[in-house]
Motif scaffolding. Structure first.
Motif, PDB file in Angstrom:
ATOM      1  N   ASN A 191     146.948 103.495  57.628  1.00 46.72           N
ATOM      2  CA  ASN A 191     146.996 104.696  58.465  1.00 46.72           C
ATOM      3  C   ASN A 191     145.587 105.115  58.850  1.00 46.72           C
ATOM      4  OD1 ASN A 191     146.156 107.253  56.795  1.00 46.72           O
ATOM      5  ND2 ASN A 191     147.459 106.070  55.403  1.00 46.72           N
ATOM      6  N   TYR A 192     145.499 105.654  60.060  1.00 43.28           N
ATOM      7  CA  TYR A 192     144.197 105.967  60.645  1.00 43.28           C
ATOM      8  C   TYR A 192     144.222 107.393  61.188  1.00 43.28           C
ATOM      9  CZ  TYR A 192     140.005 105.386  63.530  1.00 43.28           C
ATOM     10  OH  TYR A 192     138.753 105.513  64.095  1.00 43.28           O
ATOM     11  N   PRO A 193     143.279 108.241  60.774  1.00 45.04           N
ATOM     12  CA  PRO A 193     143.262 109.627  61.255  1.00 45.04           C
ATOM     13  C   PRO A 193     142.565 109.742  62.606  1.00 45.04           C
ATOM     14  CG  PRO A 193     141.502 109.307  59.672  1.00 45.04           C
ATOM     15  CD  PRO A 193     142.225 107.990  59.766  1.00 45.04           C
ATOM     16  N   LEU A 194     143.198 110.385  63.539  1.00 44.28           N
ATOM     17  CA  LEU A 194     142.579 110.655  64.838  1.00 44.28           C
ATOM     18  C   LEU A 194     141.889 112.011  64.779  1.00 44.28           C
ATOM     19  CD1 LEU A 194     145.430 109.334  67.147  1.00 44.28           C
ATOM     20  CD2 LEU A 194     143.210 108.266  66.726  1.00 44.28           C
ATOM     21  N   THR A 195     140.596 112.033  65.136  1.00 38.41           N
ATOM     22  CA  THR A 195     139.767 113.230  65.011  1.00 38.41           C
ATOM     23  C   THR A 195     139.164 113.607  66.348  1.00 38.41           C
ATOM     24  OG1 THR A 195     137.758 111.979  64.522  1.00 38.41           O
ATOM     25  CG2 THR A 195     139.199 112.517  62.654  1.00 38.41           C
ATOM     26  N   GLU A 196     138.384 114.673  66.353  1.00 42.91           N
ATOM     27  CA  GLU A 196     137.747 115.131  67.591  1.00 42.91           C
ATOM     28  C   GLU A 196     136.846 114.064  68.197  1.00 42.91           C
ATOM     29  OE1 GLU A 196     136.463 119.274  68.128  1.00 42.91           O
ATOM     30  OE2 GLU A 196     136.943 119.556  66.006  1.00 42.91           O
ATOM     31  N   ASP A 197     136.199 113.261  67.373  1.00 41.07           N
ATOM     32  CA  ASP A 197     135.362 112.182  67.896  1.00 41.07           C
ATOM     33  C   ASP A 197     136.180 111.211  68.731  1.00 41.07           C
ATOM     34  OD1 ASP A 197     133.141 113.231  66.638  1.00 41.07           O
ATOM     35  OD2 ASP A 197     133.343 111.951  64.870  1.00 41.07           O
ATOM     36  N   ASP A 198     137.398 110.934  68.287  1.00 45.62           N
ATOM     37  CA  ASP A 198     138.270 110.036  69.040  1.00 45.62           C
ATOM     38  C   ASP A 198     138.729 110.688  70.341  1.00 45.62           C
ATOM     39  OD1 ASP A 198     138.285 108.008  66.977  1.00 45.62           O
ATOM     40  OD2 ASP A 198     139.608 109.345  65.837  1.00 45.62           O
ATOM     41  N   PHE A 199     138.953 111.996  70.329  1.00 47.85           N
ATOM     42  CA  PHE A 199     139.389 112.683  71.536  1.00 47.85           C
ATOM     43  C   PHE A 199     138.300 112.642  72.599  1.00 47.85           C
ATOM     44  CE2 PHE A 199     141.687 115.602  68.319  1.00 47.85           C
ATOM     45  CZ  PHE A 199     142.625 114.617  68.074  1.00 47.85           C
ATOM     46  N   ASN A 200     137.049 112.754  72.166  1.00 50.29           N
ATOM     47  CA  ASN A 200     135.927 112.754  73.111  1.00 50.29           C
ATOM     48  C   ASN A 200     135.707 111.393  73.759  1.00 50.29           C
ATOM     49  OD1 ASN A 200     135.398 115.451  72.528  1.00 50.29           O
ATOM     50  ND2 ASN A 200     133.995 114.954  70.854  1.00 50.29           N
ATOM     51  N   ARG A 242     144.372 127.738  66.325  1.00 51.13           N
ATOM     52  CA  ARG A 242     143.789 127.201  67.559  1.00 51.13           C
ATOM     53  C   ARG A 242     143.400 125.736  67.390  1.00 51.13           C
ATOM     54  NH1 ARG A 242     138.607 129.805  70.859  1.00 51.13           N
ATOM     55  NH2 ARG A 242     138.557 128.234  72.540  1.00 51.13           N
ATOM     56  N   GLN A 243     142.760 125.406  66.268  1.00 50.86           N
ATOM     57  CA  GLN A 243     142.342 124.031  66.023  1.00 50.86           C
ATOM     58  C   GLN A 243     143.551 123.105  65.886  1.00 50.86           C
ATOM     59  OE1 GLN A 243     139.340 122.878  66.183  1.00 50.86           O
ATOM     60  NE2 GLN A 243     139.676 120.783  65.433  1.00 50.86           N
ATOM     61  N   CYS A 244     144.573 123.583  65.221  1.00 53.38           N
ATOM     62  CA  CYS A 244     145.781 122.780  65.052  1.00 53.38           C
ATOM     63  C   CYS A 244     146.431 122.469  66.390  1.00 53.38           C
ATOM     64  CB  CYS A 244     146.775 123.497  64.135  1.00 53.38           C
ATOM     65  SG  CYS A 244     146.231 123.624  62.410  1.00 53.38           S
ATOM     66  N   ARG A 245     146.551 123.485  67.246  1.00 52.94           N
ATOM     67  CA  ARG A 245     147.141 123.266  68.564  1.00 52.94           C
ATOM     68  C   ARG A 245     146.299 122.302  69.385  1.00 52.94           C
ATOM     69  NH1 ARG A 245     148.067 128.857  68.229  1.00 52.94           N
ATOM     70  NH2 ARG A 245     146.202 129.264  69.482  1.00 52.94           N
ATOM     71  N   TYR A 246     144.972 122.462  69.334  1.00 50.65           N
ATOM     72  CA  TYR A 246     144.065 121.594  70.084  1.00 50.65           C
ATOM     73  C   TYR A 246     144.226 120.136  69.661  1.00 50.65           C
ATOM     74  CZ  TYR A 246     139.735 119.068  71.006  1.00 50.65           C
ATOM     75  OH  TYR A 246     138.818 118.102  71.356  1.00 50.65           O
ATOM     76  N   GLU A 247     144.174 119.889  68.356  1.00 51.92           N
ATOM     77  CA  GLU A 247     144.247 118.509  67.881  1.00 51.92           C
ATOM     78  C   GLU A 247     145.584 117.861  68.227  1.00 51.92           C
ATOM     79  OE1 GLU A 247     143.111 117.850  63.829  1.00 51.92           O
ATOM     80  OE2 GLU A 247     141.485 119.332  63.907  1.00 51.92           O
ATOM     81  N   LEU A 248     146.655 118.618  68.075  1.00 54.57           N
ATOM     82  CA  LEU A 248     147.969 118.053  68.358  1.00 54.57           C
ATOM     83  C   LEU A 248     148.160 117.786  69.842  1.00 54.57           C
ATOM     84  CD1 LEU A 248     150.081 120.174  65.863  1.00 54.57           C
ATOM     85  CD2 LEU A 248     149.664 117.715  65.750  1.00 54.57           C
ATOM     86  N   ASN A 249     147.677 118.659  70.690  1.00 55.25           N
ATOM     87  CA  ASN A 249     147.751 118.419  72.136  1.00 55.25           C
ATOM     88  C   ASN A 249     146.991 117.151  72.516  1.00 55.25           C
ATOM     89  OD1 ASN A 249     149.312 120.675  72.709  1.00 55.25           O
ATOM     90  ND2 ASN A 249     147.538 121.997  73.094  1.00 55.25           N
ATOM     91  N   GLU A 250     145.810 116.981  71.915  1.00 57.35           N
ATOM     92  CA  GLU A 250     144.985 115.815  72.229  1.00 57.35           C
ATOM     93  C   GLU A 250     145.618 114.519  71.729  1.00 57.35           C
ATOM     94  OE1 GLU A 250     142.114 115.560  73.975  1.00 57.35           O
ATOM     95  OE2 GLU A 250     142.341 117.678  74.524  1.00 57.35           O
ATOM     96  N   VAL A 251     146.124 114.545  70.500  1.00 58.63           N
ATOM     97  CA  VAL A 251     146.666 113.317  69.934  1.00 58.63           C
ATOM     98  C   VAL A 251     147.958 112.911  70.649  1.00 58.63           C
ATOM     99  CG1 VAL A 251     148.141 114.240  68.080  1.00 58.63           C
ATOM    100  CG2 VAL A 251     146.933 112.093  67.742  1.00 58.63           C
ATOM    101  N   GLU A 252     148.773 113.879  71.035  1.00 53.35           N
ATOM    102  CA  GLU A 252     149.996 113.544  71.765  1.00 53.35           C
ATOM    103  C   GLU A 252     149.681 113.033  73.170  1.00 53.35           C
ATOM    104  OE1 GLU A 252     152.924 116.647  71.591  1.00 53.35           O
ATOM    105  OE2 GLU A 252     152.729 116.857  69.406  1.00 53.35           O
ATOM    106  N   ALA A 253     148.596 113.516  73.747  1.00 56.70           N
ATOM    107  CA  ALA A 253     148.163 112.994  75.048  1.00 56.70           C
ATOM    108  C   ALA A 253     147.763 111.520  74.926  1.00 56.70           C
ATOM    109  CB  ALA A 253     146.991 113.816  75.577  1.00 56.70           C
ATOM    110  N   ILE A 254     147.096 111.175  73.827  1.00 55.16           N
ATOM    111  CA  ILE A 254     146.724 109.769  73.592  1.00 55.16           C
ATOM    112  C   ILE A 254     147.971 108.913  73.423  1.00 55.16           C
ATOM    113  CG2 ILE A 254     145.655 108.175  71.946  1.00 55.16           C
ATOM    114  CD1 ILE A 254     143.531 110.285  71.406  1.00 55.16           C
ATOM    115  N   TYR A 255     148.933 109.404  72.668  1.00 63.02           N
ATOM    116  CA  TYR A 255     150.168 108.643  72.479  1.00 63.02           C
ATOM    117  C   TYR A 255     150.825 108.343  73.821  1.00 63.02           C
ATOM    118  CZ  TYR A 255     150.002 110.196  67.540  1.00 63.02           C
ATOM    119  OH  TYR A 255     149.641 110.442  66.234  1.00 63.02           O
TER     120      TYR A 255
END
Length: 288
Positions: A191-200, A242-255
């Motif tokens: 398993n691999y964690p997706l973080t803000e660095d990956d979103f950027n 706010r951080q939780c919503r941001y990360e989830l929006n970003e990761v679902e966009a990647i999916y």
């Protein structure tokens, strides 16, 4: 003899709306896991409060008589009692069936028609019923070691061995799901964690691109993620809504962008998550 059983009792209460109280025993000459699984499946149809008691490794007549004596004492106090059991020895099974309670032989109602269908008599054996083949055991140990070594992106060097790689933000259920897949199915799951660095960076991290066909995403409702993270690091940016919503929006966009299948884990148990992943990714249980 009663002291013997008290050593093995593992109780927990399941509260339901109706509030009725029923004591349920899961009895076996093995681990009692089979009795628990089948019994709980049956009880899930009823809106009652259950006090659950597991009685594993009941393998002698003395132990069976001791169990029956305890049931008799409880029934004399007016307690409602159900017993789900899987016992291989017919003599011990007969003792349990004679207990002062509602006893259900989980194997009994199934073995006879299966014998007729196969034309082969059943040969019940505790070790045979509850044991595990050496090859399967070794495979599961290898899978568990792999899951631990490749947890949370700690190591990414041997992803070619992975049968599946779970993605998701921190605390979305990646680790327990990876371990359950390993323990229950013998699946090598990283398993691999997706973080803000990956979103950027937009899109998938480079290390994951060669393994895109193995990727499966997990997500979770932001409110639930906030609760989980607050329990770990309260009053932090990491746990903020706010951080939780941001990360989830970003990761679902990647999916969606990368067409990676994903699942919302909010209202699912690890068993349900794992089963759905197995079906979605067409994975099969490793049997050694």
């Amino acid at each position: 003899m009663l002291f013997y059983f008290n050593q093995f009792f593992q109780c927990r209460c399941i509260t339901t709306k109706q509030g009725d109280f029923v004591k349920v025993y899961f009895v076996s000459d093995g681990t009692a896991i089979t009795a628990e699984v089948f019994g709980q499946a049956m009880l899930s149809f009823f809106d009652v409060t259950i006090k659950q008691v597991s009685v594993p490794f009941l393998s002698t007549a003395d132990q069976a008589h001791g169990f029956c004596k305890q049931l008799q004492e409880e029934r004399s106090k007016g307690e409602s009692t159900l017993v789900f059991f899987t016992i291989s020895d017919p003599n011990i099974r007969a003792i349990i069936e004679s207990c002062d309670g509602h006893c259900y032989n989980i194997f009994g109602d199934l073995l006879s028609p299966i014998e007729q269908a196969l034309g082969v008599p059943a040969q019940p054996n505790a070790q045979k019923a509850h044991g595990i083949k050496e090859g399967i055991y070794d495979g599961r140990i290898d899978a568990i070691n792999y899951a631990l070594a490749n947890d949370d992106g700690v190591s990414v060097k041997n992803y070619e061995e992975a049968e599946i790689i779970l993605l998701g933000v921190s605390r979305s259920g990646k680790t327990p799901t990876s371990l359950y897949l390993a323990m229950q199915y013998g699946i090598k799951a990283a398993n691999y964690p997706l973080t803000e660095d990956d979103f950027n960076d937009f899109g998938l991290p480079k290390v994951l691109k060669p393994h895109k066909h193995k990727l499966f995403g997990l997500t979770i409702d932001p409110e639930r993620l906030h609760e989980i993270r607050t329990g770990r690091m309260a009053e932090s940016k990491y746990a903020s809504s706010r951080q939780c919503r941001y990360e989830l929006n970003e990761v679902e966009a990647i999916y969606r962008q990368e067409r990676i299948p994903f699942l919302n884990t909010t209202r699912l148990s690890v068993e349900e998550i794992s089963t759905r992943i197995m079906a979605e990714m067409h994975l099969t249980r490793n049997r050694g």
